[in-house]
Design a protein around this motif. Structure first.
Motif, PDB file in Angstrom:
ATOM      1  N   TYR A  44     -12.260   3.913 -33.039  1.00 29.39           N
ATOM      2  CA  TYR A  44     -10.930   4.376 -32.649  1.00 29.39           C
ATOM      3  C   TYR A  44     -10.095   4.554 -33.912  1.00 29.39           C
ATOM      4  N   SER A  89      -5.980   6.122 -34.973  1.00 35.00           N
ATOM      5  CA  SER A  89      -4.746   6.790 -34.565  1.00 35.00           C
ATOM      6  C   SER A  89      -4.529   8.091 -35.336  1.00 35.00           C
ATOM      7  N   GLU A 149     -11.421  13.055 -30.939  1.00 34.31           N
ATOM      8  CA  GLU A 149     -10.686  13.381 -29.722  1.00 34.31           C
ATOM      9  C   GLU A 149      -9.243  12.905 -29.892  1.00 34.31           C
ATOM     10  N   ALA A 202      -6.697  12.919 -27.846  1.00 40.74           N
ATOM     11  CA  ALA A 202      -6.118  12.186 -26.712  1.00 40.74           C
ATOM     12  C   ALA A 202      -6.493  10.704 -26.715  1.00 40.74           C
ATOM     13  N   SER A 203      -7.733  10.393 -27.068  1.00 39.87           N
ATOM     14  CA  SER A 203      -8.190   9.006 -27.032  1.00 39.87           C
ATOM     15  C   SER A 203      -8.277   8.357 -28.411  1.00 39.87           C
ATOM     16  N   LEU A 249     -10.862   8.776 -30.342  1.00 38.68           N
ATOM     17  CA  LEU A 249     -12.272   8.451 -30.549  1.00 38.68           C
ATOM     18  C   LEU A 249     -12.886   9.330 -31.636  1.00 38.68           C
TER      19      LEU A 249
END
Length: 130
Positions: free
Chosen positions: A83, A85, A103, A105-106, A108
């Motif tokens: 993960y 940011s 990604e 949105a997530s 990832l």
């Protein structure tokens, strides 16, 4: 967080601490297609560089010219995930830059560790630059 499962249902959750490095938050997940994804992580090091300086902690108000390097030792092969940011500027396995997906949105990040590490190394050296 409360989780309830019906009879014969199952879910797998990976819980890992998120490290905040100035304006960037990061958490390694490991080999995400395995049941114990985090078990593939053998080592983890964070480095923050500002200009010619380097440290593990930075003041909250200092983010201009900031480069965060995350070095991860990963045993095994498969799809590695983390993960973040912020979208990485590049990812490397060993000395080679590799393709990755991010990604928004997530948060990832995924990249493929196609082969087992060389016998003389035992782990992949993954470096993510944010």
């Amino acid at each position: 967080m409360s989780v309830s499962l019906k009879v014969l249902e199952h879910e797998i959750y990976t819980i890992t601490p998120i490290k905040v490095l100035g304006p960037v938050s990061f958490a390694p997940l490991g080999l995400i297609d395995m049941f114990n994804s985090g078990g593939a992580i053998e080592g983890l090091k964070y480095e923050v560089k500002t200009g010619s300086q380097s440290s593990e902690e930075i003041p909250e108000n200092l983010s201009i010219g900031l480069v965060v390097l995350v070095s991860i030792k990963v045993k095994g092969c498969g799809r590695f995930g983390a993960y973040s940011s912020a979208k990485p500027s590049k990812c490397k396995v060993g000395i080679s830059e590799v393709d990755f997906a991010y990604e928004l949105a997530s948060g990832l990040i995924t990249l493929n560790l196609d082969d087992m590490p060389p016998e003389d190394q035992k782990v992949h050296n993954v470096e993510i630059e944010l």
